[in-house]
Design a protein around this motif. Structure first.
Motif, short mmCIF file in Angstrom:
data_model
loop_
_atom_site.label_atom_id
_atom_site.label_comp_id
_atom_site.label_asym_id
_atom_site.label_seq_id
_atom_site.Cartn_x
_atom_site.Cartn_y
_atom_site.Cartn_z
N ILE A 30 0.73 -1.12 -0.28
CA ILE A 30 0.57 0.50 -0.15
C ILE A 30 0.89 1.65 -0.17
N ALA A 31 2.26 0.99 0.31
CA ALA A 31 2.82 2.34 0.53
C ALA A 31 3.29 2.75 -1.35
N ASP A 32 3.84 1.27 -1.26
CA ASP A 32 4.32 1.43 -3.05
C ASP A 32 3.50 2.09 -3.81
N LEU A 33 1.96 2.03 -3.52
CA LEU A 33 0.50 2.50 -4.24
C LEU A 33 1.03 3.95 -3.91
N CYS A 34 0.57 4.01 -2.24
CA CYS A 34 0.18 5.42 -2.10
C CYS A 34 2.00 6.23 -2.74
N MET A 35 3.05 5.96 -3.03
CA MET A 35 4.27 7.13 -3.59
C MET A 35 3.36 6.83 -5.09
N GLY A 36 3.19 5.62 -5.56
CA GLY A 36 2.38 5.85 -7.48
C GLY A 36 1.53 7.00 -7.14
N VAL A 37 0.72 7.26 -6.77
CA VAL A 37 -0.11 7.96 -6.66
C VAL A 37 0.30 9.80 -6.61
N ARG A 38 1.20 9.98 -5.61
CA ARG A 38 2.43 10.77 -5.22
C ARG A 38 2.99 11.02 -7.11
N GLU A 39 3.79 9.90 -7.36
CA GLU A 39 4.72 10.33 -8.24
C GLU A 39 3.25 10.79 -10.14
N ARG A 40 2.64 9.51 -9.79
CA ARG A 40 2.06 9.81 -11.03
C ARG A 40 0.89 10.63 -10.70
N SER A 42 -2.40 9.79 -9.90
CA SER A 42 -4.01 9.20 -10.02
C SER A 42 -3.36 7.79 -9.19
N LEU A 43 -4.65 7.12 -9.49
CA LEU A 43 -4.45 5.60 -8.93
C LEU A 43 -4.46 4.39 -10.10
N ASN A 44 -5.07 5.45 -10.66
CA ASN A 44 -4.84 4.42 -12.21
C ASN A 44 -3.57 4.76 -12.49
N ALA A 45 -2.84 5.10 -12.98
CA ALA A 45 -1.70 5.82 -13.57
C ALA A 45 -0.22 4.52 -12.33
N ALA A 46 -0.85 4.34 -10.90
CA ALA A 46 -0.26 4.43 -9.85
C ALA A 46 -0.30 2.89 -10.27
N ALA A 47 -1.36 2.25 -10.62
CA ALA A 47 -1.73 0.65 -10.49
C ALA A 47 -1.50 0.62 -11.68
N TYR A 54 -6.74 -1.43 -11.72
CA TYR A 54 -7.35 -0.29 -11.46
C TYR A 54 -8.27 -0.98 -10.23
N SER A 55 -9.54 -1.96 -10.74
CA SER A 55 -10.52 -2.47 -9.55
C SER A 55 -9.69 -3.49 -8.31
N LYS A 56 -8.53 -3.33 -8.49
CA LYS A 56 -8.07 -3.92 -7.61
C LYS A 56 -7.18 -3.16 -6.28
N ALA A 57 -6.77 -2.33 -6.87
CA ALA A 57 -5.55 -1.22 -6.14
C ALA A 57 -6.70 -0.04 -5.54
N TRP A 58 -8.47 0.00 -5.95
CA TRP A 58 -8.85 0.63 -5.59
C TRP A 58 -9.86 0.30 -4.23
#
Length: 114
Positions: A30-40, A42-47, A54-58
């Motif tokens: 989840i930390a990696d996913l949140c870092m991806g949102v911070r950097e990119r 969007s949740l979709n781009a992070a996923a 995206y559905s799994k990330a959501w």
């Protein structure tokens, strides 16, 4: 004995709500996913960057938010997502503790192996 000196430690940190009924925790994934949102932005781009649907990330975000009792992301539909203030603080704290624990574990390992 020389093979032992070549090995490295690995520490798995998680943050949980002791009052939550769910087993969801804030850990490396989840930390990696949140870092991806911070950097990119969007949740979709992070996923996608993690090879995740995206559905799994959501679902992971929603489950973790429910378990921790905090909102991690502000979602703005097609305009992306960003971490909330609490989400940013939790991520920064997690990264700092994880780094210190990893360094200390490797130091202790080297001392004990000799």
């Amino acid at each position: 004995m020389s093979q032992l000196k070549k090995l490295e430690t690995s520490v798995r940190l998680s943050v949980k709500n002791p009052d939550a009924e769910s087993g969801s925790v804030f850990g490396r994934g989840i930390a990696d996913l949140c870092m991806g949102v911070r950097e990119r932005g969007s949740l979709n781009a992070a996923a996608k960057s993690m090879g995740m649907a995206y559905s799994k990330a959501w679902r992971i975000i929603k489950d973790t938010e429910a378990a921790l009792g905090i909102q991690l992301l502000n979602r703005d539909g097609a305009h992306g997502s960003e971490l909330t203030d609490e989400g940013n603080k939790l991520l920064d704290t997690y990264i700092a503790i994880d780094e210190k624990l990893s360094q200390e574990a490797q130091k202790l390992y080297a001392e004990m192996i000799g």
